[in-house]
Write a protein that holds these residues in place. Structure first.
Motif, PDB file in Angstrom:
ATOM      1  N   VAL A 153      12.919   8.819  -3.438  1.00  0.00           N
ATOM      2  CA  VAL A 153      12.858   7.623  -2.600  1.00  0.00           C
ATOM      3  C   VAL A 153      13.057   8.107  -1.178  1.00  0.00           C
ATOM      4  CG1 VAL A 153      15.324   7.029  -2.819  1.00  0.00           C
ATOM      5  CG2 VAL A 153      13.666   5.259  -2.222  1.00  0.00           C
ATOM      6  N   LEU A 154      12.275   7.545  -0.277  1.00  0.00           N
ATOM      7  CA  LEU A 154      12.338   7.955   1.120  1.00  0.00           C
ATOM      8  C   LEU A 154      13.405   7.162   1.848  1.00  0.00           C
ATOM      9  CD1 LEU A 154       8.503   8.172   1.665  1.00  0.00           C
ATOM     10  CD2 LEU A 154      10.106  10.087   1.624  1.00  0.00           C
ATOM     11  N   GLY A 155      14.187   7.857   2.640  1.00  0.00           N
ATOM     12  CA  GLY A 155      15.261   7.235   3.395  1.00  0.00           C
ATOM     13  C   GLY A 155      14.837   6.893   4.813  1.00  0.00           C
ATOM     14  N   ALA A 156      15.846   6.711   5.642  1.00  0.00           N
ATOM     15  CA  ALA A 156      15.642   6.312   7.035  1.00  0.00           C
ATOM     16  C   ALA A 156      14.958   7.417   7.829  1.00  0.00           C
ATOM     17  CB  ALA A 156      16.984   5.958   7.664  1.00  0.00           C
ATOM     18  N   ARG A 157      14.338   6.998   8.936  1.00  0.00           N
ATOM     19  CA  ARG A 157      13.678   7.923   9.849  1.00  0.00           C
ATOM     20  C   ARG A 157      14.460   7.996  11.159  1.00  0.00           C
ATOM     21  NH1 ARG A 157       7.554   6.250   8.355  1.00  0.00           N
ATOM     22  NH2 ARG A 157       8.192   4.155   8.792  1.00  0.00           N
ATOM     23  N   GLN A 158      14.465   9.167  11.746  1.00  0.00           N
ATOM     24  CA  GLN A 158      15.085   9.392  13.056  1.00  0.00           C
ATOM     25  C   GLN A 158      14.020   9.964  13.975  1.00  0.00           C
ATOM     26  OE1 GLN A 158      18.345   9.061  14.411  1.00  0.00           O
ATOM     27  NE2 GLN A 158      17.283   9.664  16.263  1.00  0.00           N
ATOM     28  N   TYR A 205      -2.837   8.417  11.848  1.00  0.00           N
ATOM     29  CA  TYR A 205      -1.432   8.673  11.506  1.00  0.00           C
ATOM     30  C   TYR A 205      -0.953   7.717  10.411  1.00  0.00           C
ATOM     31  CZ  TYR A 205      -1.279  11.797  15.490  1.00  0.00           C
ATOM     32  OH  TYR A 205      -1.518  12.842  16.357  1.00  0.00           O
ATOM     33  N   ARG A 206      -1.838   7.367   9.491  1.00  0.00           N
ATOM     34  CA  ARG A 206      -1.505   6.408   8.425  1.00  0.00           C
ATOM     35  C   ARG A 206      -0.386   6.901   7.515  1.00  0.00           C
ATOM     36  NH1 ARG A 206      -6.623   7.995   7.732  1.00  0.00           N
ATOM     37  NH2 ARG A 206      -7.058   9.487   6.098  1.00  0.00           N
ATOM     38  N   HIS A 207      -0.122   8.203   7.522  1.00  0.00           N
ATOM     39  CA  HIS A 207       0.981   8.711   6.701  1.00  0.00           C
ATOM     40  C   HIS A 207       2.309   8.079   7.103  1.00  0.00           C
ATOM     41  CE1 HIS A 207       0.665  11.483  10.164  1.00  0.00           C
ATOM     42  NE2 HIS A 207       1.989  11.529  10.096  1.00  0.00           N
ATOM     43  N   TYR A 208       2.428   7.654   8.357  1.00  0.00           N
ATOM     44  CA  TYR A 208       3.657   6.998   8.815  1.00  0.00           C
ATOM     45  C   TYR A 208       3.887   5.711   8.024  1.00  0.00           C
ATOM     46  CZ  TYR A 208       7.183   5.271  12.098  1.00  0.00           C
ATOM     47  OH  TYR A 208       8.347   4.816  12.669  1.00  0.00           O
ATOM     48  N   ALA A 209       2.842   4.933   7.802  1.00  0.00           N
ATOM     49  CA  ALA A 209       2.956   3.702   7.015  1.00  0.00           C
ATOM     50  C   ALA A 209       3.198   4.014   5.538  1.00  0.00           C
ATOM     51  CB  ALA A 209       1.704   2.846   7.173  1.00  0.00           C
ATOM     52  N   THR A 210       2.533   5.029   5.024  1.00  0.00           N
ATOM     53  CA  THR A 210       2.688   5.410   3.612  1.00  0.00           C
ATOM     54  C   THR A 210       4.109   5.860   3.313  1.00  0.00           C
ATOM     55  OG1 THR A 210       0.376   6.091   3.514  1.00  0.00           O
ATOM     56  CG2 THR A 210       1.830   6.959   1.801  1.00  0.00           C
ATOM     57  N   LEU A 211       4.736   6.550   4.255  1.00  0.00           N
ATOM     58  CA  LEU A 211       6.069   7.121   4.045  1.00  0.00           C
ATOM     59  C   LEU A 211       7.177   6.205   4.576  1.00  0.00           C
ATOM     60  CD1 LEU A 211       5.176  10.784   5.084  1.00  0.00           C
ATOM     61  CD2 LEU A 211       5.273   9.821   2.770  1.00  0.00           C
ATOM     62  N   ALA A 212       7.000   4.914   4.451  1.00  0.00           N
ATOM     63  CA  ALA A 212       7.980   3.947   4.947  1.00  0.00           C
ATOM     64  C   ALA A 212       9.322   4.115   4.229  1.00  0.00           C
ATOM     65  CB  ALA A 212       7.457   2.529   4.755  1.00  0.00           C
ATOM     66  N   PRO A 213      10.436   3.930   4.938  1.00  0.00           N
ATOM     67  CA  PRO A 213      11.754   3.995   4.288  1.00  0.00           C
ATOM     68  C   PRO A 213      11.822   3.033   3.095  1.00  0.00           C
ATOM     69  CG  PRO A 213      12.007   3.956   6.665  1.00  0.00           C
ATOM     70  CD  PRO A 213      10.550   3.698   6.376  1.00  0.00           C
ATOM     71  N   GLY A 214      12.430   3.514   2.018  1.00  0.00           N
ATOM     72  CA  GLY A 214      12.545   2.721   0.798  1.00  0.00           C
ATOM     73  C   GLY A 214      11.411   2.924  -0.186  1.00  0.00           C
ATOM     74  N   THR A 215      10.373   3.638   0.235  1.00  0.00           N
ATOM     75  CA  THR A 215       9.227   3.881  -0.642  1.00  0.00           C
ATOM     76  C   THR A 215       9.624   4.865  -1.745  1.00  0.00           C
ATOM     77  OG1 THR A 215       7.677   3.498   1.165  1.00  0.00           O
ATOM     78  CG2 THR A 215       6.848   4.741  -0.733  1.00  0.00           C
TER      79      THR A 215
END
Length: 175
Positions: free
Chosen positions: A137-142, A99-109
């Protein structure tokens, strides 16, 4: 004089789309195949539940003294990418895990979402393929709520995506 009627059957869209997250693209009007196939690029096609881009464009009124009707011209276009939803495992989110995509898609990226339509995700990017490129730019996650009554559900997050520049549409991949 007769005209030829063109009646195209349309292209079945099920399974014929690829969405890639690419951290760096030198020129979005001419993205390179190597940028889309780099180790840092992420094929999100089978991670995302859906991918939707919408356009909102206002009409600007341009009346003249002599106008009988209210003429208009196109206003500013605003592209919005709907929140993305994907599976994750909170116990396996390091950059080396499945599930490394979770780290790649970090908020602020910051990076680019590349939308390649008409080809299945397993077809590798190649020169002359046509894509749309969105600087984002990627925002917050819910976290999506856990519903114990829903059969077959998985742990998921929903994440905001912000378009931060002019997209490039219908551009060909280059070498």
């Amino acid at each position: 004089m007769s005209s030829t009627v063109i009646d195209l059957p349309g292209l079945d869209d099920r399974g014929k789309g690829t969405v890639l997250f690419v951290p760096a693209i030198a020129a979005i009007s001419a993205p390179k195949v190597t940028e889309l196939t780099a180790a840092t690029a992420l094929n999100m096609s089978c991670i995302l539940y859906e991918f939707e881009v919408t356009l909102d464009q206002s009409a600007v009124e341009t009346p003249k003294y002599c106008s009988v009707t209210m003429p208009t011209r196109p206003g500013t276009a605003k592209y919005t990418i709907a929140d993305i939803t994907y599976d994750y495992d909170p116990q396996k989110i390091a950059s080396t895990d499945p599930y490394r995509h979770y780290a790649t898609l970090a908020p602020g990226t910051r990076g680019y979402l590349v939308d390649r339509r008409g080809l299945i995700p397993s077809v590798a990017p190649a020169v002359a393929q046509i894509v749309d490129v969105y600087p984002i730019v990627l925002g917050a996650r819910q976290r999506v709520k856990i519903d114990p009554t829903a059969e077959g559900e998985s742990l998921r997050v929903t994440q905001k995506v912000f378009v931060i520049g002019d997209p490039a549409f219908d551009v060909a991949l280059v070498a």
